[in-house]
Design a protein around this motif. Structure first.
Motif, mmCIF file in Angstrom:
data_model
loop_
_atom_site.group_PDB
_atom_site.id
_atom_site.type_symbol
_atom_site.label_atom_id
_atom_site.label_comp_id
_atom_site.label_asym_id
_atom_site.label_seq_id
_atom_site.Cartn_x
_atom_site.Cartn_y
_atom_site.Cartn_z
ATOM 1 N N PRO A 190 16.992 -30.737 -4.949
ATOM 2 C CA PRO A 190 16.839 -29.349 -4.508
ATOM 3 C C PRO A 190 15.442 -28.959 -4.028
ATOM 4 O O PRO A 190 15.192 -27.786 -3.774
ATOM 5 N N VAL A 191 14.543 -29.922 -3.890
ATOM 6 C CA VAL A 191 13.166 -29.588 -3.531
ATOM 7 C C VAL A 191 13.104 -28.723 -2.269
ATOM 8 O O VAL A 191 12.363 -27.742 -2.201
ATOM 9 N N ASN A 192 13.894 -29.083 -1.260
ATOM 10 C CA ASN A 192 13.852 -28.361 0.014
ATOM 11 C C ASN A 192 15.067 -27.456 0.214
ATOM 12 O O ASN A 192 15.434 -27.143 1.350
ATOM 13 N N LEU A 193 15.661 -27.024 -0.872
ATOM 14 C CA LEU A 193 16.865 -26.199 -0.784
ATOM 15 C C LEU A 193 16.606 -24.918 0.015
ATOM 16 O O LEU A 193 17.434 -24.503 0.839
ATOM 17 N N ALA A 194 15.460 -24.293 -0.210
ATOM 18 C CA ALA A 194 15.142 -23.046 0.496
ATOM 19 C C ALA A 194 15.064 -23.267 1.998
ATOM 20 O O ALA A 194 15.452 -22.389 2.783
ATOM 21 N N MET A 195 14.567 -24.414 2.409
ATOM 22 C CA MET A 195 14.468 -24.724 3.836
ATOM 23 C C MET A 195 15.846 -24.766 4.485
ATOM 24 O O MET A 195 16.053 -24.256 5.578
ATOM 25 N N PHE A 196 16.830 -25.370 3.797
ATOM 26 C CA PHE A 196 18.189 -25.415 4.314
ATOM 27 C C PHE A 196 18.816 -24.027 4.309
ATOM 28 O O PHE A 196 19.544 -23.660 5.238
ATOM 29 N N GLN B 52 22.083 -27.759 10.141
ATOM 30 C CA GLN B 52 22.133 -26.446 10.769
ATOM 31 C C GLN B 52 23.494 -26.149 11.403
ATOM 32 O O GLN B 52 23.819 -24.986 11.646
ATOM 33 N N LEU B 53 24.265 -27.206 11.654
ATOM 34 C CA LEU B 53 25.594 -27.036 12.245
ATOM 35 C C LEU B 53 26.696 -27.041 11.188
ATOM 36 O O LEU B 53 27.871 -26.954 11.526
ATOM 37 N N ALA B 54 26.314 -27.139 9.923
ATOM 38 C CA ALA B 54 27.302 -27.177 8.846
ATOM 39 C C ALA B 54 27.535 -25.771 8.291
ATOM 40 O O ALA B 54 26.692 -24.887 8.424
ATOM 41 N N ASP B 55 28.692 -25.588 7.681
ATOM 42 C CA ASP B 55 28.995 -24.330 7.005
ATOM 43 C C ASP B 55 28.458 -24.325 5.578
ATOM 44 O O ASP B 55 28.261 -23.267 4.985
ATOM 45 N N LEU B 56 28.228 -25.530 5.032
ATOM 46 C CA LEU B 56 27.681 -25.670 3.686
ATOM 47 C C LEU B 56 26.985 -27.008 3.583
ATOM 48 O O LEU B 56 27.529 -28.036 4.012
ATOM 49 N N ALA C 269 23.486 -23.475 1.165
ATOM 50 C CA ALA C 269 23.145 -24.800 0.638
ATOM 51 C C ALA C 269 23.109 -24.740 -0.879
ATOM 52 O O ALA C 269 22.720 -23.734 -1.465
ATOM 53 N N GLU C 270 23.528 -25.841 -1.509
ATOM 54 C CA GLU C 270 23.562 -25.935 -2.964
ATOM 55 C C GLU C 270 23.086 -27.317 -3.398
ATOM 56 O O GLU C 270 23.182 -28.291 -2.649
ATOM 57 N N TYR C 271 22.598 -27.393 -4.624
ATOM 58 C CA TYR C 271 22.204 -28.666 -5.223
ATOM 59 C C TYR C 271 23.436 -29.331 -5.826
ATOM 60 O O TYR C 271 24.167 -28.712 -6.596
ATOM 61 N N MET C 272 23.685 -30.577 -5.466
ATOM 62 C CA MET C 272 24.788 -31.363 -6.018
ATOM 63 C C MET C 272 24.189 -32.603 -6.686
ATOM 64 O O MET C 272 23.782 -33.543 -6.011
ATOM 65 N N PRO C 273 24.094 -32.604 -8.013
ATOM 66 C CA PRO C 273 23.388 -33.700 -8.701
ATOM 67 C C PRO C 273 24.125 -35.021 -8.626
ATOM 68 O O PRO C 273 25.327 -35.079 -8.368
#
Length: 225
Positions: free
Chosen positions: A79-85, A69-73, A91-95
């Motif tokens: 990516p399961v909880n990507l929407a939560m972030f 929550q304190l990050a800019d990205l 937020a992005e998925y990084m494989p």
């Protein structure tokens, strides 16, 4: 010689020295489990952008989100909880990725001293021998890092079924029990040509999953901060 808290404090002090010696535009944290809110607030107050690469998704996303929550990205390895972030910050998925200079088919004959009938590839942290959920009771979506690395080496393997693996590596079989894994391995030992074809197809399927490509994507995302 030092308590756990003293070790963390010393590490953060070194970070502060580096930050205000070089004054970077972007600070990338990998995992960042030893970070505290005070350090992150200090970095933000100096107008450095914070990017966090979370390596324990989805199992520890509750804990990772506290710092996220304190990050800019935020970059997540699943990516399961990507929407939560994304409710709090971009937020992005990084494989997971591999290093082609290390993860590649064997050059020359194998070392006979390393020959074995069975090789188990994985981790065995003591805390993971009892539970891997740590607050997460769902299923992961992404492939594990060892799957990407093994495929890059041209190795045939039977894998744990996961949605991403089913999409990217359908040429490799899955197992849900020790008995099923044994059957798959016996099949592979009897069918050399089919096994090698499947392994080659798996290697081609993950050819773009390299650390260099991930770094390029990270830089492109960082440019937008």
């Amino acid at each position: 010689m030092f308590s756990e808290e003293q070790v963390y404090y010393a590490a953060m002090e070194g970070l502060s020295h580096a930050l205000y010696t070089f004054w970077p535009d972007v600070v990338l944290f990998v995992s960042g489990f030893f970070l505290n809110a005070g350090t992150m607030q200090l970095i933000r107050s100096r107008n450095h952008k914070i990017v966090m690469l979370h390596t324990e998704s989805p199992y520890q996303d509750d804990e990772q989100l506290i710092r996220g929550q304190l990050a800019d990205l935020n970059l997540l390895n699943d990516p399961v909880n990507l929407a939560m972030f994304r409710e709090h910050t971009p937020a992005e998925y990084m494989p997971h990725a591999c290093r082609p200079c290390l993860h590649h088919p064997l050059d020359g004959p194998p070392d006979p001293a390393l020959r074995s009938d069975l090789c188990f590839i994985g981790t065995a942290f003591p805390r993971r021998e009892t539970s891997i959920t740590e607050g997460w009771d769902g299923e992961a979506w992404s492939m594990g890092p060892r799957e990407v690395e093994m495929a890059a080496t041209g190795l045939w393997f039977t894998r744990d079924p996961r949605p991403e693996g089913d999409q990217v590596l359908p040429m490799l079989p899955t197992f849900t029990s020790p008995e099923e894994a044994s059957e798959q391995i016996r099949w592979a030992l009897r069918n050399n040509t089919l096994r090698q074809v499947a392994a080659a197809r798996a290697r081609a399927a993950i050819a773009d999953r390299t650390f260099e490509n991930n770094a390029r994507r990270f830089l492109a995302l960082a440019e937008k901060l």
